[in-house]
Design a protein around this motif. Structure first.
Motif, PDB file in Angstrom:
ATOM      1  N   TYR A 171       0.830  -1.194   0.000  1.00 45.15           N
ATOM      2  CA  TYR A 171       0.000   0.000   0.000  1.00 45.15           C
ATOM      3  C   TYR A 171       0.876   1.259   0.000  1.00 45.15           C
ATOM      4  O   TYR A 171       1.576   1.561   0.959  1.00 45.15           O
ATOM      5  N   ARG A 186      -2.928   3.493  -2.864  1.00 42.75           N
ATOM      6  CA  ARG A 186      -3.427   2.300  -3.543  1.00 42.75           C
ATOM      7  C   ARG A 186      -2.446   1.156  -3.324  1.00 42.75           C
ATOM      8  O   ARG A 186      -1.301   1.379  -2.958  1.00 42.75           O
ATOM      9  N   VAL A 241       3.820  -9.908  15.233  1.00 41.73           N
ATOM     10  CA  VAL A 241       3.152  -8.677  14.816  1.00 41.73           C
ATOM     11  C   VAL A 241       1.665  -8.945  14.886  1.00 41.73           C
ATOM     12  O   VAL A 241       1.173  -9.859  14.220  1.00 41.73           O
ATOM     13  N   GLN A 242       0.955  -8.199  15.721  1.00 36.98           N
ATOM     14  CA  GLN A 242      -0.458  -8.506  15.833  1.00 36.98           C
ATOM     15  C   GLN A 242      -1.345  -7.322  15.481  1.00 36.98           C
ATOM     16  O   GLN A 242      -1.019  -6.171  15.739  1.00 36.98           O
ATOM     17  N   GLN A 243      -2.440  -7.674  14.803  1.00 37.94           N
ATOM     18  CA  GLN A 243      -3.458  -6.683  14.465  1.00 37.94           C
ATOM     19  C   GLN A 243      -4.360  -6.473  15.663  1.00 37.94           C
ATOM     20  O   GLN A 243      -4.928  -7.420  16.192  1.00 37.94           O
ATOM     21  N   VAL A 244      -4.496  -5.208  16.093  1.00 37.63           N
ATOM     22  CA  VAL A 244      -5.490  -4.905  17.122  1.00 37.63           C
ATOM     23  C   VAL A 244      -6.518  -3.954  16.529  1.00 37.63           C
ATOM     24  O   VAL A 244      -6.216  -3.161  15.642  1.00 37.63           O
ATOM     25  N   LEU A 245      -7.736  -4.070  16.979  1.00 36.51           N
ATOM     26  CA  LEU A 245      -8.812  -3.169  16.575  1.00 36.51           C
ATOM     27  C   LEU A 245      -9.198  -2.393  17.822  1.00 36.51           C
ATOM     28  O   LEU A 245      -9.768  -2.957  18.757  1.00 36.51           O
ATOM     29  N   THR A 305     -15.433   4.678  15.070  1.00 37.22           N
ATOM     30  CA  THR A 305     -15.217   3.360  14.485  1.00 37.22           C
ATOM     31  C   THR A 305     -14.185   2.612  15.319  1.00 37.22           C
ATOM     32  O   THR A 305     -13.621   3.162  16.266  1.00 37.22           O
ATOM     33  N   SER A 306     -13.975   1.331  14.984  1.00 37.37           N
ATOM     34  CA  SER A 306     -12.823   0.607  15.509  1.00 37.37           C
ATOM     35  C   SER A 306     -11.693   0.825  14.519  1.00 37.37           C
ATOM     36  O   SER A 306     -11.873   0.634  13.316  1.00 37.37           O
ATOM     37  N   ASN A 341      -3.754  -2.899  27.328  1.00 32.14           N
ATOM     38  CA  ASN A 341      -3.816  -4.248  26.772  1.00 32.14           C
ATOM     39  C   ASN A 341      -2.469  -4.907  26.538  1.00 32.14           C
ATOM     40  O   ASN A 341      -2.409  -6.073  26.161  1.00 32.14           O
ATOM     41  N   PHE A 342      -1.386  -4.159  26.711  1.00 27.41           N
ATOM     42  CA  PHE A 342      -0.046  -4.744  26.613  1.00 27.41           C
ATOM     43  C   PHE A 342       0.735  -4.375  27.858  1.00 27.41           C
ATOM     44  O   PHE A 342       0.407  -3.400  28.539  1.00 27.41           O
TER      45      PHE A 342
END
Lengths: 371, 371
Positions: free
Chosen positions: B118, B122, B147-151, B159-160, B257-258
């Protein structure tokens, strides 16, 4: 002459009426697909499930989209005076996610408007046809679990391999709590990104958990085509290489690095399509490792294959109603008659695609690790 | 006539010799780019940094690749008798990662052989020119962080929002250990995937840690174009919306959270290009939140901007040698003279691209959170 004009007039009126009738079948309420790149207006989908495409390629001779009703070679786009190509599918598509690509002057490319998803052993364009039941996999204002990339050592393949691990909301809060684990496999040509990207496994779990409909558990997703299966070569598929990676390398890594319950009772395996084939083989080869087995459009178990009917706590078999639901249903009947706890699920109106598997996970999760 | 033939012959010999000399400059040791899709042979790169492309589009009239030496409009491919388009850049490319795209008959598409990244708002094709120092960001057999995705919930944007969080190897092992945190921002047109995908921030950290060259810390990467900056509109950029998301929403989420140290001394912010602009503004607006500031090809600080010279424990300014290194170096001189701990780094032979920023992170990390 008058009579001829009258007939001609009637023919014109009738054909115009027919044409209007046909066109009015396609509702003009098109909106950008939810799988578009940020800010991209096309492709679009309407409330009936038609998809409309717009591709800029002013000097091209032909542009085709691989989506459309079966057996017609997709949708040929037509060029307007500004050199922009337009087209709408010749009918409504099945609800849910579809892979597709463009063919521009004989070359295969992705749609610049759409996000890409790994399928058919390549990154393809994706489009989302809104489903009547899409709420269960939407991003909502509920507590969210995390999806993390882990790189685990794999001596058997002499590399670090990638897996994604979903941990449920609250995982970080209580450092003493342990969780059961579902190992969840993608299909042929896909990879370890599929269940999060196309399947929204994390959102399905977040939403189920927020409604108290499932016990919390960890989901582990890794690459299952360890031995480079060629399409059409599934008959020659040998599960050994992947079984070694999964059972001897990944599972010990996950049990060492996440707060899991590491016993057989707290471990499930599920897979879609080719991942179901792998699940079938590995759960039968390793009855001491998994206790919940699920094949999503991925074949069946027969009672004869199960050595001890008390070993699997659950066998879950599913597919789309456009696949071969009778096979799944009769297999579950036979398993049940043999005293095995078996459940079938048929996804209405869907085929061998991700909407079937999203719904299957939604049905499966509440059945796992229940006391 | 004889004389003319002789001259013609000489001309032919000379031009053939020149042409051979020129061709022999390009070494025929091309290999698939490390950023190719699995199993794809093209694009390829050679040991000198030339890139070679192969695109199938048999009926196309023209195919151009956006890469090549500056000011020449990229590389035009030529079609062979089988309808396959070929071309090699007109010179060696800078070491490291480059975005690119194809123009096929006037339409912009990605290279079906390459992975997508990205950039420029684009998903574009990516290619990797092997660098002499690439070892520091390669995947090696060392302990790997995740590597973690957090919302995370973002009331201000309703939004999240997504962030990626790198936790160093061993994070899961000792549930009592806490870590400092670096907030690391991408550039204009990129997103929160850039530092992992293009930058290999996780592998840079894994490798540094395996050699004992840096203290372990957490890295948090989120999307910084909260207010939809248009290219060329950076002068009108207002940091407020993003500052709210980062400081009031993301930081409290990460600290909850961490296992972080949540004080100012243990928090750093860095950004590349537009992310540097954001870092500059937010660190100055919020001197009580961050204590390490780093701008990678992202501008400078002046001594006048720093209210209290003891507040930043470190100011790190970097860029490529093909940018404007004197600006960074003289800014660091002025900051040092004002009693501020400042360090500059210039990446040799690179421009406003990711190789500059990979090297910058490699130089920056050991300077952070040192006792």
């Amino acid at each position: 002459m008058k009579q001829f004009s009258l007939i001609l007039g009637l023919v014109l009126i009738i054909s115009t009426t027919l044409s209007i009738a046909q066109e009015s079948q396609v509702k003009e309420d098109f909106k950008p697909s939810l799988k578009n790149q940020p800010g991209k207006e096309y492709p679009q989908v309407n409330s009936q499930g038609y998809a409309r495409f717009k591709v800029e390629a002013p000097q091209a001779q032909s542009v085709n989209v691989s989506l459309g009703l079966g057996g017609k070679g997709g949708t040929d786009l037509t060029k307007d005076e500004d050199g922009v190509w337009w087209g709408t599918t010749d009918g409504p598509m099945d609800e849910g996610f579809h892979y597709y690509h463009l063919t521009v002057d004989g070359g295969v490319f992705n749609d610049p408007g759409a996000l890409n998803y790994y399928g058919s052993t390549r990154w393809e364009s994706g489009i989302e046809i809104p489903a009547h039941d899409q709420d269960f996999y939407m991003l909502k204002n509920v507590p969210h679990g995390n999806v993390q990339q882990v790189l685990f050592p794999s001596p058997s393949t002499e590399t670090s391999r990638r897996a994604f691990v979903y941990t449920p909301p609250g995982y970080e809060e209580d450092p003493t709590k342990r969780y059961p684990v579902l190992y969840l496999q993608h299909g042929w040509g896909e990879d370890e990104t599929a269940w999060s990207n196309q399947g929204h496994a994390n959102l399905i779990m977040d939403n189920l958990l927020s409604e108290g409909k499932t016990a919390p558990f960890i989901i582990v997703m890794t690459y299952g085509m360890t031995n480079e299966v060629k399409y059409g070569g599934l008959r020659d598929f040998k599960v050994d290489a992947f079984q070694t990676v999964l059972v001897d390398e990944l599972i010990p890594y996950v049990d060492a690095n996440f707060r899991t319950f590491s016993d057989q009772e707290n471990r499930a395996m599920a897979g879609l399509s080719m991942g179901g084939m792998e699940t079938h083989a590995i759960t039968l080869n390793k009855p001491d490792v998994f206790s919940y087995y699920a094949l999503l459009s991925g074949g069946i178990y027969t009672p004869e294959e199960i050595q001890d009917s008390s070993t699997p706590k659950l066998i879950f078999l599913s597919c789309g109603s456009k696949e071969n639901p009778e096979r799944v249903q009769s297999a579950v009947k036979a398993l049940s008659e043999a005293g095995i706890n078996a459940v079938s699920f048929v996804s209405e109106g869907t085929a061998h695609e991700f909407q079937t598997w999203r719904r299957s996970l939604y049905e499966l999760a509440p059945l796992l690790f229940s006391k």
